[in-house]
Design an enzyme around this catalytic site. Structure first.
Site, short mmCIF file in Angstrom:
data_model
loop_
_atom_site.label_atom_id
_atom_site.label_comp_id
_atom_site.label_asym_id
_atom_site.label_seq_id
_atom_site.Cartn_x
_atom_site.Cartn_y
_atom_site.Cartn_z
N GLU A 129 0.85 -1.19 0.00
CA GLU A 129 0.00 0.00 0.00
C GLU A 129 0.89 1.25 0.00
OE1 GLU A 129 -2.07 -1.18 3.64
OE2 GLU A 129 -0.93 0.29 4.78
N LYS B 97 11.53 2.82 0.27
CA LYS B 97 11.78 4.22 -0.10
C LYS B 97 12.11 4.28 -1.58
CE LYS B 97 11.94 6.51 3.86
NZ LYS B 97 11.22 7.72 4.12
N CYS C 99 11.64 46.25 -6.21
CA CYS C 99 11.52 47.37 -7.14
C CYS C 99 10.31 48.17 -6.71
CB CYS C 99 11.34 46.87 -8.56
SG CYS C 99 10.85 48.20 -9.67
N TYR D 29 -4.68 3.01 8.19
CA TYR D 29 -4.04 1.81 7.67
C TYR D 29 -3.67 0.75 8.70
CZ TYR D 29 -0.24 4.99 8.91
OH TYR D 29 0.56 5.87 9.57
N CYS E 121 16.32 47.22 -11.61
CA CYS E 121 15.23 46.26 -11.78
C CYS E 121 15.31 45.76 -13.22
CB CYS E 121 13.88 46.93 -11.53
SG CYS E 121 12.49 45.96 -12.15
N LYS F 66 2.82 4.63 1.07
CA LYS F 66 3.29 5.23 2.32
C LYS F 66 2.94 6.72 2.20
CE LYS F 66 7.62 5.69 4.93
NZ LYS F 66 7.10 6.61 5.89
N CYS G 117 12.38 47.42 -15.35
CA CYS G 117 12.17 48.84 -15.61
C CYS G 117 13.42 49.69 -15.40
CB CYS G 117 11.05 49.37 -14.72
SG CYS G 117 11.50 49.43 -12.98
N ASP H 280 2.77 10.53 3.06
CA ASP H 280 3.73 11.42 3.71
C ASP H 280 2.98 12.48 4.52
OD1 ASP H 280 6.08 12.45 4.50
OD2 ASP H 280 6.55 13.46 2.62
N CYS I 147 6.51 50.06 -12.98
CA CYS I 147 7.32 48.94 -13.49
C CYS I 147 6.42 48.00 -14.31
CB CYS I 147 7.95 48.21 -12.32
SG CYS I 147 8.78 46.69 -12.80
#
Ligand code: IVH
Length: 757
Positions: free
Chosen positions: A115, A313, A429, A225, A411, A117, A414, A119, A434
């Site tokens: 099944e 894993k 900026c 589970y 920037c 795993k 601009c 996270d 801009c």
């Protein structure tokens, strides 16, 4: 009339069943408004008969009190963890383990259940006599935090079980679906907060919140589970256990494969790896368990792990590549974000050629240089990030990266000199003109969840700003079809026109946007510190933009915050005042008392208006009221409306005749209240906008595509595939005249086309 007691019991049963259909089976059988109506009825009955309120009522999912810390609970059966097998050890590694278990159980034909795993965060749910009584984190496996109130907010967790043993503990993983994770991160970014690194952190951070009301705002989910304590015999296999859990109403892994050899297990692991990206939640491996429960204890345990199960894993989701260049992106609020342009590499289902470098400090911390070989990682499926530099492969000539020098103190969009924002380690900026910021603002304005203007993505936004056609998002509303249709999305040398058909779609989107609710407009205006959630809260408590601009509620929130700060600094007992003279302390005491009185008055007023909830702290007073919109968002909203930009925007909206309305639409007895309606074909008696507005005004929803959740389709001449879809799903189809008759409305406002051609 049923007795209140009976009606309450019935409503609870119905609501729990609808929760299960929605959150566990993803197959709701009623619409949101119907659900809300049942919920409201229950809440009102309980308010009238408080003695009948029990903690396991659906209304109490968010009823827990905020705490200062969690109590500890001892797990009746310890919560074990799993030993790992690694993909790099391959089939051989798997065989070795399986043979070792076979040796422990000679002569038994073994079965394995594979099944996913999940996270997330391991939790244990305890039911006594079918009632959810305690929920805890894994902790050290022996003792965990009591997070019952927080877990109760997860609607996929049943509060009652039918036909359950007297004691039943079930273990599983709480997680945050990836879509919800992305949305939360977007909102955090919009509010200027640092987003969570991945869904797991977000889930863990949410579950550890001390106030269940905050947890309730995060759409956490769960998959169960394994069993803990159980007063009856467990089913003979893991597969049968999962089937039993599903029958009791728990979400269980959808992917389950029973295998009879190492080869079959290996194939199932590969199969899972191929499909797990489509689950909508993060998985960090596969779990392989001995299917036959009776054999498990005979196989036994090491000090920390069962011998009969392993976590597999998968290969890490990292890859090595090289940084070709570092570019700098300009965000909606002017933040300059460095981005690594990579030699493309393939990583978990997609080719990656860019990774975020976050900011200047991050680059310095990791000492990232142009040309470096780097390890990249897909963290939580968001934008990939650079984990580290492979120093052995660094070119001797690679120079340390200097952010400001790299952008030549300009920037990139601009040419304005940026300023460093000390709080966020970011260069910003600040040029309001801009073009990059204008483009981002325009995209934001049109995005889903804001004004949802279909066809206006980043390419079109770029071209509109670059060609000087749109300077401010509101310019969209005076665009002509011909101008927009002729928009060049390509270059001057190689032009590519947008086309009138696409242009018409955008203009239709703008027409729809005109009547979108206040909340959507507040979101679209991209006010600093006002993300989607805040926009919706503001929209609920105010009728118009003007009402927000001059909101006494928001002023009270800001004033309450100030009063609370005063209480802290004026207290004669405060540390900062310890060296004051007796005389000064007496004066402080008076001002301190005044601040308390002010806070009490403001808190009480906010509570009375519904814009704050009373504090749940045992010794809480009105001054501790929990406000719906926090002081920084409140101050930012008021400041925006008072600013020249806010003033200009308001004037412009008035000129355009756009006046978004807020407040919660009252539930009505219209047949469309709480129903989802799709309009298709040409409406001849009224404009589509007017029709939409009418549906929304009676508390209905308008959707653009037909599904089994659609309640009605209104079809005019020329209706095509949506009509077929309606027939396929058995959705009733109304003519425009029938629709009008059901709305109970007199003949209508003239059809106004609205588009400027
Ligand atoms: S079984 C004795 N099954 O992974 C049985 N665990 O690395 C112990 N996990 O602590 C757990 N998905 O938090 C099991 N399908 C699954 C799982 C799973 C995720 C977590 C769980 C466990 C950790 C072990």
């Amino acid at each position: 009339m049923p007795l209140p007691h009976d009606r309450i019991a019935q409503l609870r049963l119905e609501l729990e069943e609808h929760d299960r259909r929605y959150y566990v089976e993803a197959r709701p059988t009623i619409g949101d408004a119907e659900y809300d109506a049942l919920f409201r009825e229950l809440r009102e009955l309980e308010a009238a008969h408080p003695a009948l309120i029990t903690p396991d009522s659906p209304t109490q999912r968010v009823g827990g009190k905020a705490t200062d810390g969690f109590a500890q609970v001892r797990h009746a059966v310890p919560m074990l963890s799993l030993d790992n097998l690694f993909a790099k050890d391959g089939l051989d590694g798997l065989r070795k383990w399986i043979i070792s278990v076979e040796k422990l159980l000679p002569g038994e034909p073994l079965e394995w259940l594979v099944e996913p795993k999940v996270d997330g965060l391991a939790v244990s749910l305890r039911y006594e006599d079918g009632r959810f009584v305690t929920g805890a984190t894994r902790g050290d496996g022996e003792m965990g935090d009591d997070i019952t109130d927080n877990l109760r907010t997860i609607r996929a967790i049943p509060l009652h079980l039918k036909d359950a043993p007297a004691v039943l503990e079930v273990r599983g993983e709480v997680y945050l679906p990836i879509a919800a994770f992305r949305k939360i991160c977007d909102d955090m970014r919009a509010a200027g907060d640092e987003p969570f690194a991945n869904p797991r952190n977000a889930a863990a951070g949410s579950l550890k919140q001390l106030d269940p009301a905050t947890v309730a705002k995060r759409p956490l989910a769960i998959i169960l589970y394994s069993p803990g304590e159980c007063s009856s015999d467990l089913p003979p296999t893991q597969a049968a256990f999962l089937a039993w859990m599903a029958a009791l109403g728990f979400p269980v892994p959808r992917f389950q494969r029973v295998c009879r050899s190492a080869e079959e297990v290996f194939a199932a692991i590969q199969e899972l790896d191929g499909v797990r990206d489509s689950f909508g939640f993060e998985t960090d491996g596969a779990v392989i368990k001995l299917n036959q429960v009776a054999l498990r204890d005979r196989a036994g345990y090491t000090a920390r792990f069962p011998r009969w199960a392993k976590a597999w894993k998968y290969l890490s989701e990292q890859a090595e590549t090289r940084i070709r260049a570092i570019t700098v992106q300009v965000g909606r609020t002017g933040n300059l974000t460095p981005v690594a342009e990579l030699e493309p590499v393939f990583l978990r289902g997609s080719t990656i050629s860019r990774a975020t470098l976050h900011n200047e400090d991050e680059i310095r911390r990791k000492d990232i240089r142009i040309g470096d070989a780097v390890i990249i990682e897909k963290a939580g499926e968001v934008i990939p990030a650079v984990v580290r530099v492979v120093l052995e492969k660094r070119d001797a000539l690679a120079a340390p990266f200097d952010f400001l020098q790299h952008i030549e103190n300009k920037c990139p969009a601009c040419g304005h000199a940026p300023r460093r924002d000390p709080e966020f380690a970011a260069w910003v900026c600040e040029n309001p003109a801009c073009p990059a910021q204008k483009t981002r603002r325009l995209e934001y304005f049109a995005k889903r969840g804001a004004l949802d203007i279909e066809g206006l993505g980043s390419t079109v936004a770029d071209a509109l700003v670059e060609r000087g056609i749109v300077d401010d998002p509101l310019d969209l509303f005076t665009l002509r079809l011909t101008t927009l249709g002729a928009l060049n999305l390509g270059t001057d040398e190689e032009p590519r026109t947008f086309g009138e058909k696409n242009a018409a779609k955008v203009l239709e989107g703008c027409q729809r946007a005109r009547t979108m609710p206040l909340a959507r407009w507040l979101h679209a205006l991209a006010i600093t510190d006002v993300g989607e959630e805040t926009a919706h809260d503001l929209g609920k408590y105010h009728d118009t933009l003007e009402a927000v601009a001059t909101s006494p509620l928001l002023r009270d929130v800001v004033a309450l915050d100030k009063a609370r700060a005063d209480i802290a600094t004026l207290s004669p007992r405060a540390q900062i005042n310890k060296d004051k003279t007796a005389m000064e302390k007496t004066q402080l005491a008076t001002r301190h008392a005044e601040a308390i009185a002010r806070a009490e008055e403001l808190g009480a007023r906010l509570i009375a208006s519904g814009f704050a909830a009373p504090s749940k702290k045992a010794d809480g007073t009105a001054a501790d009221a929990v406000v719906v919109v926090g002081p920084s968002a409140a101050a930012a909203a008021l400041a925006w409306f008072a600013s020249p930009l806010g003033q200009r925007t308001m004037a412009r909206l008035a000129e355009l005749g756009i006046a978004p309305r807020g407040g919660t639409p009252a539930a009505s007895d219209s047949p469309f209240s709480g129903k989802t309606v799709v309009l298709t074909g040409t409406l001849e008696l009224m404009s589509r906008n007017a029709a939409q507005e009418r549906i929304r005004a009676v508390g209905g929803n308008v959707a653009s595509s037909v599904s089994k959740k659609t309640h009605y389709v209104v079809a005019g001449p020329g209706a095509g595939s949506k009509l077929e879809d309606a027939q396929k799903h058995g959705v009733p189809v109304l003519t425009e005249a029938e629709f009008l008759a059901m709305l109970g409305s007199p003949p209508l406002p003239q059809k106004e086309d609205g588009l400027l051609l």
